[in-house]
Write a protein that holds these residues in place. Structure first.
Motif, PDB file in Angstrom:
ATOM      1  N   ARG A   1       0.787  -1.084  -0.062  1.00  0.00           N
ATOM      2  CA  ARG A   1       0.422   0.283  -0.316  1.00  0.00           C
ATOM      3  C   ARG A   1       0.381   1.434   0.373  1.00  0.00           C
ATOM      4  N   PRO A   2       1.897   1.750   0.366  1.00  0.00           N
ATOM      5  CA  PRO A   2       2.531   2.042   1.084  1.00  0.00           C
ATOM      6  C   PRO A   2       2.886   3.487  -0.765  1.00  0.00           C
ATOM      7  N   TRP A   3       2.974   2.323  -1.768  1.00  0.00           N
ATOM      8  CA  TRP A   3       3.569   2.587  -2.735  1.00  0.00           C
ATOM      9  C   TRP A   3       2.465   3.542  -4.116  1.00  0.00           C
ATOM     10  N   VAL A   4       1.654   2.605  -3.630  1.00  0.00           N
ATOM     11  CA  VAL A   4       0.321   3.270  -3.805  1.00  0.00           C
ATOM     12  C   VAL A   4       0.012   4.578  -3.751  1.00  0.00           C
ATOM     13  N   VAL A   5       0.104   4.789  -2.779  1.00  0.00           N
ATOM     14  CA  VAL A   5       0.300   5.833  -1.790  1.00  0.00           C
ATOM     15  C   VAL A   5       0.633   7.073  -2.122  1.00  0.00           C
ATOM     16  N   ALA A   6       2.280   6.861  -1.726  1.00  0.00           N
ATOM     17  CA  ALA A   6       3.316   7.569  -2.582  1.00  0.00           C
ATOM     18  C   ALA A   6       3.129   8.247  -3.750  1.00  0.00           C
ATOM     19  N   GLU A   7       2.453   7.327  -4.526  1.00  0.00           N
ATOM     20  CA  GLU A   7       2.187   7.814  -5.775  1.00  0.00           C
ATOM     21  C   GLU A   7       0.759   8.502  -6.446  1.00  0.00           C
ATOM     22  N   LEU A   8      -0.061   8.187  -5.269  1.00  0.00           N
ATOM     23  CA  LEU A   8      -1.123   9.327  -5.013  1.00  0.00           C
ATOM     24  C   LEU A   8      -0.676  10.725  -4.855  1.00  0.00           C
ATOM     25  N   GLU A   9       0.349  10.841  -3.534  1.00  0.00           N
ATOM     26  CA  GLU A   9       1.153  11.765  -3.772  1.00  0.00           C
ATOM     27  C   GLU A   9       1.778  13.010  -4.446  1.00  0.00           C
ATOM     28  N   VAL A  10       1.923  12.314  -4.661  1.00  0.00           N
ATOM     29  CA  VAL A  10       3.105  12.382  -5.895  1.00  0.00           C
ATOM     30  C   VAL A  10       2.444  13.079  -6.873  1.00  0.00           C
ATOM     31  N   VAL A  11       1.318  12.657  -7.931  1.00  0.00           N
ATOM     32  CA  VAL A  11       0.070  12.670  -8.497  1.00  0.00           C
ATOM     33  C   VAL A  11      -0.580  13.767  -8.187  1.00  0.00           C
ATOM     34  N   GLN A  12      -1.279  13.745  -7.012  1.00  0.00           N
ATOM     35  CA  GLN A  12      -2.251  14.590  -6.765  1.00  0.00           C
ATOM     36  C   GLN A  12      -3.869  14.590  -7.953  1.00  0.00           C
ATOM     37  N   PRO A  13      -3.820  13.812  -7.761  1.00  0.00           N
ATOM     38  CA  PRO A  13      -4.939  13.527  -9.178  1.00  0.00           C
ATOM     39  C   PRO A  13      -6.529  14.210  -8.360  1.00  0.00           C
ATOM     40  N   ARG A  14      -7.011  14.663  -9.627  1.00  0.00           N
ATOM     41  CA  ARG A  14      -8.303  15.776  -9.040  1.00  0.00           C
ATOM     42  C   ARG A  14      -9.279  14.216  -9.018  1.00  0.00           C
ATOM     43  N   VAL A  15      -9.375  13.070  -9.618  1.00  0.00           N
ATOM     44  CA  VAL A  15      -9.954  11.679  -9.333  1.00  0.00           C
ATOM     45  C   VAL A  15      -8.704  10.839  -8.806  1.00  0.00           C
ATOM     46  N   LEU A  16     -10.268   9.689  -8.457  1.00  0.00           N
ATOM     47  CA  LEU A  16      -9.248   8.492  -8.152  1.00  0.00           C
ATOM     48  C   LEU A  16     -10.297   7.375  -8.653  1.00  0.00           C
ATOM     49  N   VAL A  17      -9.896   6.507  -9.029  1.00  0.00           N
ATOM     50  CA  VAL A  17     -11.050   5.541 -10.111  1.00  0.00           C
ATOM     51  C   VAL A  17     -10.491   3.773  -9.361  1.00  0.00           C
ATOM     52  N   CYS A  18     -11.031   3.478  -8.142  1.00  0.00           N
ATOM     53  CA  CYS A  18     -10.164   1.965  -8.149  1.00  0.00           C
ATOM     54  C   CYS A  18     -11.231   0.776  -8.961  1.00  0.00           C
ATOM     55  N   LEU A  19      -9.915   0.517  -9.639  1.00  0.00           N
ATOM     56  CA  LEU A  19     -11.089  -0.992 -10.369  1.00  0.00           C
ATOM     57  C   LEU A  19     -10.446  -2.419  -9.589  1.00  0.00           C
ATOM     58  N   GLY A  20     -12.422  -2.262  -9.088  1.00  0.00           N
ATOM     59  CA  GLY A  20     -12.460  -3.819  -8.316  1.00  0.00           C
ATOM     60  C   GLY A  20     -12.305  -3.358  -6.451  1.00  0.00           C
ATOM     61  N   ALA A  21     -12.372  -5.045  -6.443  1.00  0.00           N
ATOM     62  CA  ALA A  21     -11.883  -4.804  -5.052  1.00  0.00           C
ATOM     63  C   ALA A  21     -11.398  -4.792  -3.946  1.00  0.00           C
ATOM     64  N   THR A  22     -10.184  -5.348  -4.892  1.00  0.00           N
ATOM     65  CA  THR A  22      -8.427  -4.889  -4.034  1.00  0.00           C
ATOM     66  C   THR A  22      -8.079  -3.668  -3.947  1.00  0.00           C
ATOM     67  N   ALA A  23      -8.447  -3.144  -5.104  1.00  0.00           N
ATOM     68  CA  ALA A  23      -7.968  -1.405  -4.605  1.00  0.00           C
ATOM     69  C   ALA A  23      -8.741  -1.076  -3.736  1.00  0.00           C
ATOM     70  N   ALA A  24      -9.958  -0.900  -4.266  1.00  0.00           N
ATOM     71  CA  ALA A  24     -11.272  -0.269  -3.244  1.00  0.00           C
ATOM     72  C   ALA A  24     -11.127  -0.112  -1.918  1.00  0.00           C
ATOM     73  N   GLN A  25     -10.379  -2.253  -1.796  1.00  0.00           N
ATOM     74  CA  GLN A  25     -10.322  -2.508  -0.610  1.00  0.00           C
ATOM     75  C   GLN A  25      -9.618  -1.262   0.638  1.00  0.00           C
ATOM     76  N   SER A  26      -7.960  -1.599  -0.572  1.00  0.00           N
ATOM     77  CA  SER A  26      -6.894  -0.876  -0.012  1.00  0.00           C
ATOM     78  C   SER A  26      -6.887   0.206   0.189  1.00  0.00           C
ATOM     79  N   LEU A  27      -7.440   0.721  -0.261  1.00  0.00           N
ATOM     80  CA  LEU A  27      -7.796   2.681  -0.304  1.00  0.00           C
ATOM     81  C   LEU A  27      -8.588   3.326   0.397  1.00  0.00           C
ATOM     82  N   LEU A  28     -10.063   2.482  -0.081  1.00  0.00           N
ATOM     83  CA  LEU A  28     -11.117   3.286   0.479  1.00  0.00           C
ATOM     84  C   LEU A  28     -12.190   2.987   1.669  1.00  0.00           C
ATOM     85  N   GLY A  29     -11.127   1.454   1.401  1.00  0.00           N
ATOM     86  CA  GLY A  29     -11.644   1.060   2.927  1.00  0.00           C
ATOM     87  C   GLY A  29     -12.698  -0.368   3.227  1.00  0.00           C
TER      88      GLY A  29
END
Ligand code: URA
Ligand code: SF4
Length: 209
Positions: free
Chosen positions: A122-150
């Motif tokens: 998880r720290p890698w994708v969180v770091a990517e989000l910190e650098v990119v600072q996107p306006r919109v985040l889309v999680c594709l599938g349960a693994t990403a959604a549960q890691s990042l959105l709960g």
């Protein structure tokens, strides 16, 4: 036996996409580095306003070293296009950055990463989000959604509306493109694909806001 730690200890002191990608190459925070060919890091412009997160690299991604270059990636790229989004303007990455697989004959069959592997990476994708600072985040599938959105997110129930997140101003969860490829027949595939494009259109609309 490798014990599962967390990628946090591998993060570079100063975050940039280049430094992160370089550091992730030698990550050994979970056992998946042993069986994956290489770390498949996120790809796209640091200025991207849309960041999409899949589950993990597949067979082709593992071989080539880039995310979403196999069949699911082609479906995603086409669906993005139909939603009016150019793939080249997006940042594409995964919740887990090594391919987890099991042999079946000569083939490598995808295996779902477990909770400790997802947490370790998880720290890698969180770091990517910190650098990119996107306006919109889309999680594709349960693994990403549960890691990042709960842990409580259910993509079939929670798709189609913005979800609360501290990681981006607007966040959505939707299905994984691979699940569309696995639909039981052509009709189901067509319907699932149309719903997926609808979800991406919502993301596109949120980009324009
Ligand atoms: N599926 C994913 O989740 N990510 C990829 O990069 C390819 C397939
Ligand atoms: Fe590190 Fe993630 Fe690879 Fe595990 S899957 S070794 S945490 S990069």
């Amino acid at each position: 036996m490798t014990t599962t730690g967390t990628a946090a200890e591998y993060l570079p002191p100063r975050l940039s996409l280049k430094a992160l990608q370089e550091a992730a190459r030698t990550c050994r925070a979970c056992p998946l580095w042993r069986t994956g060919t290489q770390t498949v890091f996120g790809e796209g412009p640091a200025s991207a306003r849309l960041l999409l997160v899949g589950e993990q690299p597949g067979d082709k991604e593992d071989e080539i070293g880039r995310p979403f270059v196999g069949p699911a990636g082609q479906l995603l790229e086409d669906a993005l296009g139909e939603a009016g989004i150019d793939r080249a303007d997006t940042f594409l990455t995964n919740a887990v950055k090594h391919f987890k697989w099991t042999p079946r004959g000569k083939r490598r069959i995808h295996q779902k990463p477990n909770a400790s592997e997802v947490a370790a990476c998880r720290p890698w994708v969180v770091a990517e989000l910190e650098v990119v600072q996107p306006r919109v985040l889309v999680c594709l599938g349960a693994t990403a959604a549960q890691s990042l959105l709960g842990r409580g997110v259910r993509v079939t129930r929670d798709r189609g509306r913005p979800l609360e997140s501290s990681l981006a101003p607007v966040a959505f969860a939707t299905v994984h493109p691979s699940s569309i490829l696995r639909a039981p027949d052509a009709g189901a595939r067509r319907r699932e694909r149309a719903l997926f494009v609808d979800d991406l259109r919502l993301a596109a609309a949120a980009l324009a806001d």
